[in-house]
Design a protein around this motif. Structure first.
Motif, PDB file in Angstrom:
ATOM      1  N   GLN A  32       0.825  -1.210   0.000  1.00 55.16           N
ATOM      2  CA  GLN A  32       0.000   0.000   0.000  1.00 55.16           C
ATOM      3  C   GLN A  32       0.865   1.269   0.000  1.00 55.16           C
ATOM      4  O   GLN A  32       0.653   2.169  -0.808  1.00 55.16           O
ATOM      5  N   TYR A  33       1.816   1.307   0.911  1.00 52.11           N
ATOM      6  CA  TYR A  33       2.703   2.459   1.029  1.00 52.11           C
ATOM      7  C   TYR A  33       4.132   1.985   1.269  1.00 52.11           C
ATOM      8  O   TYR A  33       4.363   0.949   1.894  1.00 52.11           O
ATOM      9  N   ASP A 137      -2.380   3.645   7.795  1.00 57.22           N
ATOM     10  CA  ASP A 137      -1.695   3.098   6.627  1.00 57.22           C
ATOM     11  C   ASP A 137      -0.594   4.028   6.136  1.00 57.22           C
ATOM     12  O   ASP A 137       0.494   3.587   5.751  1.00 57.22           O
ATOM     13  N   THR A 138      -0.877   5.326   6.127  1.00 53.78           N
ATOM     14  CA  THR A 138       0.039   6.303   5.537  1.00 53.78           C
ATOM     15  C   THR A 138       1.358   6.429   6.279  1.00 53.78           C
ATOM     16  O   THR A 138       2.336   6.935   5.730  1.00 53.78           O
ATOM     17  N   THR A 308       4.408  13.147  -0.153  1.00 55.16           N
ATOM     18  CA  THR A 308       3.790  11.889  -0.553  1.00 55.16           C
ATOM     19  C   THR A 308       3.560  11.938  -2.059  1.00 55.16           C
ATOM     20  O   THR A 308       2.946  12.886  -2.568  1.00 55.16           O
ATOM     21  N   PRO A 310       2.918   9.354  -5.822  1.00 53.27           N
ATOM     22  CA  PRO A 310       2.566   8.020  -6.318  1.00 53.27           C
ATOM     23  C   PRO A 310       3.805   7.270  -6.812  1.00 53.27           C
ATOM     24  O   PRO A 310       4.810   7.883  -7.191  1.00 53.27           O
ATOM     25  N   LYS A 334       2.857   6.251  -2.491  1.00 58.71           N
ATOM     26  CA  LYS A 334       1.571   5.566  -2.505  1.00 58.71           C
ATOM     27  C   LYS A 334       1.604   4.535  -3.622  1.00 58.71           C
ATOM     28  O   LYS A 334       1.689   4.894  -4.796  1.00 58.71           O
TER      29      LYS A 334
END
Length: 336
Positions: A32-33, A137-138, A308, A310, A334
């Motif tokens: 996810q991250y 999650d982040t 952050t 992608p 991400k």
């Protein structure tokens, strides 16, 4: 699946690769991250002596277990996990005394085997640590960087009345500040760096004093204060000699650097003060400890995050991390 692959030094690509199947004892993580570390940049540029190419990089990552190999409980499918990148044999001398991070057959996910800058990654089931819902999650990929600070401080055994000096206000230095202040309650933490913006970050992460050593020597700025505990998180070979000169008698010095350059220091500078010198590599089973610290609010990973992006912007993210230390600390990717 899409994976960030360093084909050879200097050649970073996003490739379409087949979905990996977990072998016995392994899990597959739908990532996810992930977060960028300096060692990822070093592999990109060919400056990591341990990397083998081609390599999917990334050793700081979080995701969901979506498949398991033989011998792994299928009930683990769906678990939220942070992955410890240290893969050890379990039977050599270092492993037998609880130091798998220097296993004779050590493999590091993202260095010796493919890592987490990918939509899916494999890991030994024992390396996938379940996370409480209180860790978002982040921020979950940041468990690993804090294990570096957990490992060196376990050697140094900080005490509240220590006067600590940390060289470097990058990610390693900032995690060390937080652990010294939040976990060990050290009353005085001094940080030295040559970038003003990094010193501001150090203060925001809990440092009591932030000293710019770009022009004025630290000895002058410390004005006779002798640190009892010093951590070299700047990782430059010249630092050890200065640290020994500045340290209090009976002080402890912790080294995190991996430079291959020689370092000039006399035995007298160490033995005359009976200094203790500790070195630390990666982490030795520190994930549960750090997860507990985050859950208890003793450390605050969010204070490290500045960007952050992608996964599709990986080259931009890596360049930002490498070239812009004034505005950039930790970059979170991400992935999915």
């Amino acid at each position: 699946m899409k994976s960030v692959v360093i084909e050879r030094p200097g050649d970073l690509q996003i490739q379409e690769r087949p979905l990996p199947l977990p072998e016995a004892g392994e899990v597959r993580v739908k990532v996810q991250y992930a977060s960028i570390c300096g060692s990822d940049v070093h592999i990109w540029h060919g400056h990591n002596p341990f990397a083998r190419y081609p390599r999917t990089i990334g050793h700081e990552f979080f995701g969901l277990i979506d498949a398991v190999g033989d011998g792994v409980d299928r009930a683990r499918i769906g678990e939220r996990v942070a992955v410890d990148p240290v893969v050890s044999c379990g039977h050599c001398y270092p492993c037998s005394i609880g130091r798998p991070n220097v296993c004779k057959e050590l493999q590091v996910i993202g260095v010796h085997r493919d890592g987490g800058f990918s939509e899916y990654a494999l890991a030994p089931a024992a390396n996938a640590w379940r996370l409480p819902e209180s860790i978002p999650d982040t921020l979950a990929s940041l468990v690993e960087p804090f294990t570096i600070a957990a490992n060196i401080t376990a050697f140094l055994q900080p005490q509240p009345d220590d006067v600590a000096l940390i060289y470097g206000a990058g990610p390693m230095g900032l995690t060390a500040i937080q652990v010294l202040k939040g976990v060990y309650g050290v009353k005085t933490v001094i940080v030295a760096d040559r970038i003003t913006e990094r010193l501001t970050l150090a203060l925001n992460n809990g440092a009591d004093r932030a000293l710019n050593n770009s022009e004025i020597p630290l000895a002058e700025q410390l004005d006779g204060v002798q640190p009892t505990l010093i951590i070299d998180a700047a990782c430059h070979p010249s630092i050890l000699a200065e640290a020994a000169a500045l340290a209090s008698p009976a002080g402890r010095i912790g080294l995190l650097g991996f430079s291959g350059e020689p370092c000039a220091i006399t035995q007298q500078s160490l033995t005359s003060k009976e200094l203790s010198l500790f070195t630390s590599r990666l982490n030795s089973n520190r994930f549960p400890q750090v997860i507990a610290w985050i859950e208890q609010g003793l450390i605050e990973p969010e204070k490290l995050v500045t960007h952050t992006l992608p996964l599709s912007q990986i080259e931009q993210a890596m360049t930002l991390f490498e070239k812009d230390p004034r505005s950039c600390c930790k970059v979170i990717l991400k992935v999915s």
